[in-house]
Design a protein around this motif. Sequence first.
Motif, PDB file in Angstrom:
ATOM      1  N   PHE A  15       0.834  -1.209   0.000  1.00 38.34           N
ATOM      2  CA  PHE A  15       0.000   0.000   0.000  1.00 38.34           C
ATOM      3  C   PHE A  15       0.864   1.252   0.000  1.00 38.34           C
ATOM      4  O   PHE A  15       0.676   2.169  -0.814  1.00 38.34           O
ATOM      5  CB  PHE A  15      -0.921  -0.012   1.219  1.00 38.34           C
ATOM      6  CG  PHE A  15      -1.714   1.259   1.376  1.00 38.34           C
ATOM      7  CD1 PHE A  15      -2.857   1.470   0.626  1.00 38.34           C
ATOM      8  CD2 PHE A  15      -1.310   2.237   2.272  1.00 38.34           C
ATOM      9  CE1 PHE A  15      -3.583   2.649   0.751  1.00 38.34           C
ATOM     10  CE2 PHE A  15      -2.028   3.410   2.412  1.00 38.34           C
ATOM     11  CZ  PHE A  15      -3.172   3.615   1.646  1.00 38.34           C
ATOM     12  N   ALA A  16       1.841   1.307   0.916  1.00 39.40           N
ATOM     13  CA  ALA A  16       2.671   2.506   1.043  1.00 39.40           C
ATOM     14  C   ALA A  16       3.527   2.735  -0.192  1.00 39.40           C
ATOM     15  O   ALA A  16       3.729   3.882  -0.613  1.00 39.40           O
ATOM     16  CB  ALA A  16       3.547   2.394   2.297  1.00 39.40           C
ATOM     17  N   ASN A  18       2.963   2.005  -3.420  1.00 40.24           N
ATOM     18  CA  ASN A  18       2.229   2.566  -4.546  1.00 40.24           C
ATOM     19  C   ASN A  18       1.734   3.972  -4.264  1.00 40.24           C
ATOM     20  O   ASN A  18       1.715   4.820  -5.153  1.00 40.24           O
ATOM     21  CB  ASN A  18       1.072   1.637  -4.916  1.00 40.24           C
ATOM     22  CG  ASN A  18       1.553   0.369  -5.578  1.00 40.24           C
ATOM     23  OD1 ASN A  18       2.049   0.390  -6.693  1.00 40.24           O
ATOM     24  ND2 ASN A  18       1.441  -0.748  -4.881  1.00 40.24           N
ATOM     25  N   LEU A  19       1.352   4.240  -3.022  1.00 45.91           N
ATOM     26  CA  LEU A  19       0.978   5.603  -2.657  1.00 45.91           C
ATOM     27  C   LEU A  19       2.173   6.534  -2.834  1.00 45.91           C
ATOM     28  O   LEU A  19       2.047   7.648  -3.363  1.00 45.91           O
ATOM     29  CB  LEU A  19       0.490   5.629  -1.206  1.00 45.91           C
ATOM     30  CG  LEU A  19       0.014   6.987  -0.675  1.00 45.91           C
ATOM     31  CD1 LEU A  19      -1.185   7.482  -1.471  1.00 45.91           C
ATOM     32  CD2 LEU A  19      -0.342   6.883   0.809  1.00 45.91           C
ATOM     33  N   TYR A  23       2.532   9.859  -5.372  1.00 48.35           N
ATOM     34  CA  TYR A  23       2.941  11.175  -4.875  1.00 48.35           C
ATOM     35  C   TYR A  23       4.201  11.647  -5.605  1.00 48.35           C
ATOM     36  O   TYR A  23       4.314  12.816  -5.997  1.00 48.35           O
ATOM     37  CB  TYR A  23       3.208  11.123  -3.374  1.00 48.35           C
ATOM     38  CG  TYR A  23       1.980  11.271  -2.514  1.00 48.35           C
ATOM     39  CD1 TYR A  23       1.038  12.269  -2.762  1.00 48.35           C
ATOM     40  CD2 TYR A  23       1.763  10.419  -1.439  1.00 48.35           C
ATOM     41  CE1 TYR A  23      -0.088  12.402  -1.969  1.00 48.35           C
ATOM     42  CE2 TYR A  23       0.636  10.546  -0.632  1.00 48.35           C
ATOM     43  CZ  TYR A  23      -0.288  11.539  -0.902  1.00 48.35           C
ATOM     44  OH  TYR A  23      -1.403  11.667  -0.106  1.00 48.35           O
ATOM     45  N   GLY A  55       6.227  11.943  -1.063  1.00 47.03           N
ATOM     46  CA  GLY A  55       6.338  10.595  -1.619  1.00 47.03           C
ATOM     47  C   GLY A  55       7.555   9.856  -1.096  1.00 47.03           C
ATOM     48  O   GLY A  55       7.486   8.660  -0.775  1.00 47.03           O
ATOM     49  N   MET A  92      -6.053   3.075  -6.235  1.00 47.70           N
ATOM     50  CA  MET A  92      -5.653   4.385  -5.718  1.00 47.70           C
ATOM     51  C   MET A  92      -5.535   5.411  -6.835  1.00 47.70           C
ATOM     52  O   MET A  92      -5.926   6.574  -6.681  1.00 47.70           O
ATOM     53  CB  MET A  92      -4.334   4.266  -4.949  1.00 47.70           C
ATOM     54  CG  MET A  92      -4.461   3.572  -3.610  1.00 47.70           C
ATOM     55  SD  MET A  92      -2.957   3.694  -2.612  1.00 47.70           S
ATOM     56  CE  MET A  92      -1.859   2.610  -3.534  1.00 47.70           C
ATOM     57  N   MET A  96      -8.128   8.121  -6.028  1.00 44.84           N
ATOM     58  CA  MET A  96      -7.475   9.161  -5.242  1.00 44.84           C
ATOM     59  C   MET A  96      -6.718  10.179  -6.087  1.00 44.84           C
ATOM     60  O   MET A  96      -6.556  11.322  -5.671  1.00 44.84           O
ATOM     61  CB  MET A  96      -6.504   8.521  -4.236  1.00 44.84           C
ATOM     62  CG  MET A  96      -7.164   7.611  -3.224  1.00 44.84           C
ATOM     63  SD  MET A  96      -5.958   6.679  -2.222  1.00 44.84           S
ATOM     64  CE  MET A  96      -5.015   8.001  -1.477  1.00 44.84           C
TER      65      MET A  96
END
Length: 293
Positions: A15-16, A18-19, A23, A55, A92, A96
């Motif tokens: 998760f982190a 790809n987030l 960013y 990011g 995401m 998002m």
Amino acid sequence: MTLHFGILFALLCAFATNLAFLYKHRGAAVAAKVDVRHPVASAVALFRSPWFAIGMLVAFGAWVFHVAALAMAPMSVVQVVLAGGLVLLAVMADRMFGFHLGLRQWLGLGAMAVGLALIAITQPAMHGSHSSYSLDAITAFEGGLLALGGLLIAGPRVMGAREEHHGLALGAAAGVLFGVSDVAIKAITGVVGMDGLFGIVTPWTLVAVIASIAAFYASARGLQDGEAVPVIAITGTAANVSCIAGGIIVFGDPMPGTAIGIAIQAFAFVLVVLAAALTPAPVRAARVAPAAA
């Protein structure tokens, strides 16, 4: 129980990671082009963008989760979980960050989900972290990946490929180099487990640092030259394939013991490759005004 915690940390890492990439893409898109001849100036320009800095902060958290996962679970198991990050990436990006995903991308997500499920079902039971390795095997494997990463960085420009393909090639190079770093980190966790913190003083620490730095610049320039979702997807796919192969070749992670199990896993990997081909179709983010961002 340790294996379960390793899988949990791998999920958090997926998760982190790809987030963080999304960013970083937003920040890299408004920064000056990365120039390998001026690495310090390029890094400063990137970090001047608040979105890129955020990011990188999120990426550091993902790295901590990844190291924890590698220390607690076999590399191939960790990477299979991380491969599911392609699904998280698409969701995401769509929900998002204003990217539009068409039917082709969602079909890719379905193929990825089925492939990962089949790999998980046919994966033999494993105990321990599988951190032991052969020096000859890891040296040859890491050397081969470094050569491949260098070829991907230089190849498209040498062969005169179209500009939009540069970003994809750099994304693939970054993924391969991240794979080099991850294999080295996995080896370090085994040495630390035997020798304590002094185990960090090993040649594989230098390999991990060099590969990570090279991957940083390749990834940033790839995000500048290519579309976000395709570049991020190819980066993740290259890293996952490299690490799953490393888990089997270097650390001896087991494969299914029956012909049926091997056939199912082979089909599952075909689905994963198909998903990687379907998902990174050209998609563009909705225009976001700087003030709104």
